[in-house]
Enzyme design. Structure first.
Site, PDB file in Angstrom:
ATOM      1  CD  GLU A 166      -2.051   5.035   5.218  1.00 23.52           C
ATOM      2  OE1 GLU A 166      -2.536   6.105   4.825  1.00 23.52           O
ATOM      3  OE2 GLU A 166      -1.540   4.909   6.345  1.00 23.52           O
ATOM      4  CB  SER A 206      -0.869  -0.010   1.261  1.00 25.57           C
ATOM      5  OG  SER A 206      -1.430   1.263   1.475  1.00 25.57           O
ATOM      6  CE1 TYR A 241      -4.108  -1.718   5.543  1.00 25.26           C
ATOM      7  CE2 TYR A 241      -3.032   0.308   4.851  1.00 25.26           C
ATOM      8  CZ  TYR A 241      -3.666  -0.877   4.538  1.00 25.26           C
ATOM      9  OH  TYR A 241      -3.872  -1.224   3.225  1.00 25.26           O
TER      10      TYR A 241
HETATM   11  P1  NAP Z   1     -11.452  -4.657   1.688  1.00 28.27           P
HETATM   12  O1  NAP Z   1     -12.620  -4.363   0.793  1.00 28.27           O
HETATM   13  O2  NAP Z   1     -11.435  -4.050   3.059  1.00 28.27           O
HETATM   14  O3  NAP Z   1     -11.334  -6.259   1.813  1.00 28.27           O
HETATM   15  C1  NAP Z   1     -10.537  -6.833   2.804  1.00 28.27           C
HETATM   16  C2  NAP Z   1     -10.701  -8.346   2.727  1.00 28.27           C
HETATM   17  O4  NAP Z   1      -9.863  -8.941   3.734  1.00 28.27           O
HETATM   18  C3  NAP Z   1     -12.132  -8.842   2.974  1.00 28.27           C
HETATM   19  O5  NAP Z   1     -12.443  -9.821   2.018  1.00 28.27           O
HETATM   20  C4  NAP Z   1     -12.025  -9.464   4.361  1.00 28.27           C
HETATM   21  O6  NAP Z   1     -12.898 -10.557   4.541  1.00 28.27           O
HETATM   22  C5  NAP Z   1     -10.596 -10.001   4.320  1.00 28.27           C
HETATM   23  N1  NAP Z   1     -10.096 -10.334   5.666  1.00 28.27           N
HETATM   24  C6  NAP Z   1     -10.090  -9.550   6.761  1.00 28.27           C
HETATM   25  N2  NAP Z   1      -9.593 -10.230   7.814  1.00 28.27           N
HETATM   26  C7  NAP Z   1      -9.293 -11.480   7.373  1.00 28.27           C
HETATM   27  C8  NAP Z   1      -8.764 -12.651   7.979  1.00 28.27           C
HETATM   28  N3  NAP Z   1      -8.444 -12.683   9.286  1.00 28.27           N
HETATM   29  N4  NAP Z   1      -8.583 -13.742   7.222  1.00 28.27           N
HETATM   30  C9  NAP Z   1      -8.916 -13.748   5.897  1.00 28.27           C
HETATM   31  N5  NAP Z   1      -9.423 -12.662   5.262  1.00 28.27           N
HETATM   32  C10 NAP Z   1      -9.616 -11.542   5.995  1.00 28.27           C
HETATM   33  O7  NAP Z   1     -10.078  -4.225   0.983  1.00 28.27           O
HETATM   34  P2  NAP Z   1      -9.794  -3.847  -0.547  1.00 28.27           P
HETATM   35  O8  NAP Z   1     -10.037  -2.391  -0.737  1.00 28.27           O
HETATM   36  O9  NAP Z   1     -10.434  -4.833  -1.412  1.00 28.27           O
HETATM   37  O10 NAP Z   1      -8.205  -4.021  -0.586  1.00 28.27           O
HETATM   38  C11 NAP Z   1      -7.613  -5.279  -0.881  1.00 28.27           C
HETATM   39  C12 NAP Z   1      -6.195  -5.304  -0.333  1.00 28.27           C
HETATM   40  O11 NAP Z   1      -5.437  -4.252  -0.915  1.00 28.27           O
HETATM   41  C13 NAP Z   1      -6.079  -5.098   1.166  1.00 28.27           C
HETATM   42  O12 NAP Z   1      -4.999  -5.866   1.623  1.00 28.27           O
HETATM   43  C14 NAP Z   1      -5.753  -3.627   1.313  1.00 28.27           C
HETATM   44  O13 NAP Z   1      -5.061  -3.393   2.512  1.00 28.27           O
HETATM   45  C15 NAP Z   1      -4.880  -3.416   0.100  1.00 28.27           C
HETATM   46  N6  NAP Z   1      -4.880  -2.075  -0.477  1.00 28.27           N
HETATM   47  C16 NAP Z   1      -6.056  -1.481  -0.794  1.00 28.27           C
HETATM   48  C17 NAP Z   1      -6.030  -0.234  -1.398  1.00 28.27           C
HETATM   49  C18 NAP Z   1      -7.312   0.467  -1.794  1.00 28.27           C
HETATM   50  O14 NAP Z   1      -7.255   1.675  -2.050  1.00 28.27           O
HETATM   51  N7  NAP Z   1      -8.430  -0.244  -1.895  1.00 28.27           N
HETATM   52  C19 NAP Z   1      -4.800   0.405  -1.660  1.00 28.27           C
HETATM   53  C20 NAP Z   1      -3.621  -0.267  -1.323  1.00 28.27           C
HETATM   54  C21 NAP Z   1      -3.666  -1.513  -0.750  1.00 28.27           C
HETATM   55  P3  NAP Z   1     -14.286 -10.471   5.403  1.00 28.27           P
HETATM   56  O15 NAP Z   1     -15.351 -10.135   4.402  1.00 28.27           O
HETATM   57  O16 NAP Z   1     -14.403 -11.838   5.954  1.00 28.27           O
HETATM   58  O17 NAP Z   1     -14.098  -9.402   6.430  1.00 28.27           O
HETATM   59  O1  G4F Z   2     -10.615   6.755   2.383  1.00 23.49           O
HETATM   60  P1  G4F Z   2      -9.650   6.680   3.498  1.00 23.49           P
HETATM   61  O2  G4F Z   2     -10.125   6.110   4.782  1.00 23.49           O
HETATM   62  O3  G4F Z   2      -8.385   5.937   2.908  1.00 23.49           O
HETATM   63  P2  G4F Z   2      -6.841   5.849   3.368  1.00 23.49           P
HETATM   64  O4  G4F Z   2      -6.670   6.114   4.812  1.00 23.49           O
HETATM   65  O5  G4F Z   2      -6.047   6.682   2.434  1.00 23.49           O
HETATM   66  O6  G4F Z   2      -6.531   4.297   3.138  1.00 23.49           O
HETATM   67  C1  G4F Z   2      -6.962   3.621   1.959  1.00 23.49           C
HETATM   68  O7  G4F Z   2      -5.959   3.713   0.982  1.00 23.49           O
HETATM   69  C2  G4F Z   2      -4.714   3.060   1.332  1.00 23.49           C
HETATM   70  C3  G4F Z   2      -3.748   3.295   0.163  1.00 23.49           C
HETATM   71  O8  G4F Z   2      -3.066   4.511   0.347  1.00 23.49           O
HETATM   72  C4  G4F Z   2      -5.007   1.595   1.552  1.00 23.49           C
HETATM   73  F1  G4F Z   2      -3.846   0.927   1.804  1.00 23.49           F
HETATM   74  C5  G4F Z   2      -5.982   1.437   2.707  1.00 23.49           C
HETATM   75  O9  G4F Z   2      -6.299   0.047   2.881  1.00 23.49           O
HETATM   76  C6  G4F Z   2      -7.269   2.176   2.340  1.00 23.49           C
HETATM   77  O10 G4F Z   2      -7.878   1.522   1.250  1.00 23.49           O
HETATM   78  O11 G4F Z   2      -9.102   8.164   3.833  1.00 23.49           O
HETATM   79  C7  G4F Z   2      -8.547   8.997   2.854  1.00 23.49           C
HETATM   80  C8  G4F Z   2      -8.317  10.395   3.433  1.00 23.49           C
HETATM   81  C9  G4F Z   2      -7.549  10.394   4.751  1.00 23.49           C
HETATM   82  O12 G4F Z   2      -6.552  11.392   4.701  1.00 23.49           O
HETATM   83  C10 G4F Z   2      -8.578  10.782   5.795  1.00 23.49           C
HETATM   84  O13 G4F Z   2      -8.071  11.501   6.906  1.00 23.49           O
HETATM   85  O14 G4F Z   2      -9.575  10.994   3.713  1.00 23.49           O
HETATM   86  C11 G4F Z   2      -9.493  11.655   4.944  1.00 23.49           C
HETATM   87  N1  G4F Z   2     -10.827  11.796   5.525  1.00 23.49           N
HETATM   88  C12 G4F Z   2     -11.447  12.986   5.822  1.00 23.49           C
HETATM   89  N2  G4F Z   2     -12.642  12.742   6.376  1.00 23.49           N
HETATM   90  C13 G4F Z   2     -11.663  10.799   5.861  1.00 23.49           C
HETATM   91  C14 G4F Z   2     -12.804  11.402   6.405  1.00 23.49           C
HETATM   92  N3  G4F Z   2     -11.533   9.455   5.756  1.00 23.49           N
HETATM   93  C15 G4F Z   2     -12.565   8.687   6.187  1.00 23.49           C
HETATM   94  N4  G4F Z   2     -12.470   7.335   6.059  1.00 23.49           N
HETATM   95  N5  G4F Z   2     -13.701   9.233   6.737  1.00 23.49           N
HETATM   96  C16 G4F Z   2     -13.871  10.586   6.871  1.00 23.49           C
HETATM   97  O15 G4F Z   2     -14.883  11.063   7.381  1.00 23.49           O
END
Ligand code: NAP
Ligand code: G4F
Length: 342
Positions: free
Chosen positions: A136, A134, A158
């Site tokens: 992050e 990520s 995280y």
């Molecule tokens: P998500 O919608 O939050 O999905 C997370 C998945 O992890 C769900 O299927 C959840 O299953 C599973 N999980 C949680 N705890 C688990 C456990 N103990 N054992 C097995 N599975 C478990 O996340 P996403 O947005 O699809 O992201 C996919 C991956 O990419 C994650 O690793 C996230 O950190 C990473 N990532 C996401 C972004 C982004 O912007 N979306 C960016 C960078 C990296 P349940 O339904 O059972 O809870």
């Molecule tokens: O949508 P967010 O919660 O995403 P964040 O923290 O960037 O993390 C996501 O992206 C990561 C990749 O860079 C992934 F690895 C991670 O798993 C996840 O998918 O927040 C985005 C921004 C933050 O700066 C937060 O402070 O939005 C700002 N924000 C402002 N108000 C808020 C809010 N975020 C959330 N969730 N809720 C608010 O009310």
């Protein structure tokens, strides 16, 4: 024989898009699901009918070995994680176990099932491994835009857990010759995004206000900047990384950054609303340590993988607002009954 893929995190946003993509590519797709009555499993069974499900948990080493033995995958995509950053301060240990140590357990399952040891390196036809790293991890960024060489300074439990998984993946590649890679993905969104993340919180909030179901939307830090892309584009990059000739890590993002304020303006604008009449800034939603600015340099992915994003920030925001307007107008539950799923 069709190639086989095993996906952890199949019930999440990326798991659904990746499964669809791999099915279209002719793969046999297996998904790891946890819990004895996981409420998301019926949705996956209904909507991704061709995916085979296998029970397992990233907290349980034996279950991961069994899953690999059962699915006999050519490729494993580790998308499972506790992925909501604020939760990682509330449950830091659990986040470390699932998001960090979970990577070790999946790698060990592959290593054990493949008979790999320090003396017997990875065999030909080995299982290929993708880790969902990520942006992050960049945290308090040392340079902008961020590349594969930018040092990490994570700002949340995280981000720290993801950095552990990232370095471990690199280490298994170097120690055992495994085809193990990390995609350092910047924020990617879609109508399937969890409602706790800011883009979906905003698109659902706009739809509720437009339909007269709410009058205000409470948000935290409006000045944070993110590089937001479309999840459907990003899962293609995961597959390209595992199809490459050499195992390498890649930054995946659009190369454009926008503030949360700009996101809010675009989303309310897409519904013909004035955001300043509805958005309330709530300092209780600020984080203990914020990531102020993320912006990818995706040049390596473009030149080596031929990967390009296809959906602009403006189109992504409009897509999410329109999907949520339809969803709520149909009286559906955003968490349980999302028609934007296939
Ligand atoms: P998500 O919608 O939050 O999905 C997370 C998945 O992890 C769900 O299927 C959840 O299953 C599973 N999980 C949680 N705890 C688990 C456990 N103990 N054992 C097995 N599975 C478990 O996340 P996403 O947005 O699809 O992201 C996919 C991956 O990419 C994650 O690793 C996230 O950190 C990473 N990532 C996401 C972004 C982004 O912007 N979306 C960016 C960078 C990296 P349940 O339904 O059972 O809870
Ligand atoms: O949508 P967010 O919660 O995403 P964040 O923290 O960037 O993390 C996501 O992206 C990561 C990749 O860079 C992934 F690895 C991670 O798993 C996840 O998918 O927040 C985005 C921004 C933050 O700066 C937060 O402070 O939005 C700002 N924000 C402002 N108000 C808020 C809010 N975020 C959330 N969730 N809720 C608010 O009310």
């Amino acid at each position: 024989m069709a190639r086989r893929a095993l996906i952890t995190g199949i019930t999440g946003q990326d798991g659904s898009y990746l499964a669809e993509h791999l099915l279209r590519e002719g793969y046999e797709v297996w998904g790891l699901v946890r819990g004895q009555a996981n409420p998301r499993v019926p949705r996956v069974r209904r909507l991704l009918q061709d995916v085979r499900l296998v029970r397992g948990d990233l907290l349980d080493q034996g279950s991961l070995i069994s899953a690999v033995e059962k699915a006999q995958p050519d490729e494993v995509y580790n998308l499972g994680a506790i992925s909501f950053v604020p939760m990682s301060w509330e449950q830091a240990e659990l986040t470390g176990e699932v998001t960090g140590m979970g990577v070790l357990r999946v790698l060990e399952a592959i290593r054990v099932c493949s008979g790999i040891t320090a003396a017997r390196r990875s065999p030909a036809g080995q299982i290929r491994f993708y880790q969902a790293s990520s942006s992050e991890m960049f945290g308090q960024v040392r340079e902008t835009p961020q590349t594969e060489r930018t040092p990490f300074h994570p700002r949340s439990p995280y981000g720290v857990a993801k950095a552990y998984g990232h370095f471990l993946t690199q280490n298994y590649r170097e120690s055992y010759g495994m085809f193990a890679v990390s995609g350092i993905l910047f924020n990617h969104e879609s109508p399937r995004r969890g409602a706790e993340f800011v883009t979906r919180k905003v698109s659902l909030g706009v739809a509720r206000i437009k339909l007269g179901m709410a009058s205000e939307l409470r948000l935290g830090n409006l000045e944070a900047r993110r590089d937001w892309g479309f999840a459907g584009d990003f899962v293609r990059a995961m597959h390209l990384m595992l199809s490459a000739a050499e195992p390498e890590d890649y930054v995946i993002g659009t190369g454009r950054t926008h503030s949360v304020r700009e996101l809010v303006e675009a989303a309310f604008g897409a519904a013909g609303l004035d955001w300043e009449r509805h958005v309330v800034c709530d300092s209780s939603l600020h984080r203990p340590a914020e990531v102020d600015l993320l912006c990818a340099d995706p040049k390596k992915a473009r030149t080596q993988l031929g990967w390009e994003p296809t959906v602009s920030f403006e189109d992504l925001v409009a897509m999410m607002v329109e999907a949520d307007l339809r969803l709520l107008a149909d009286g559906r539950d955003p968490e349980q009954d999302n028609p934007s799923w296939p």
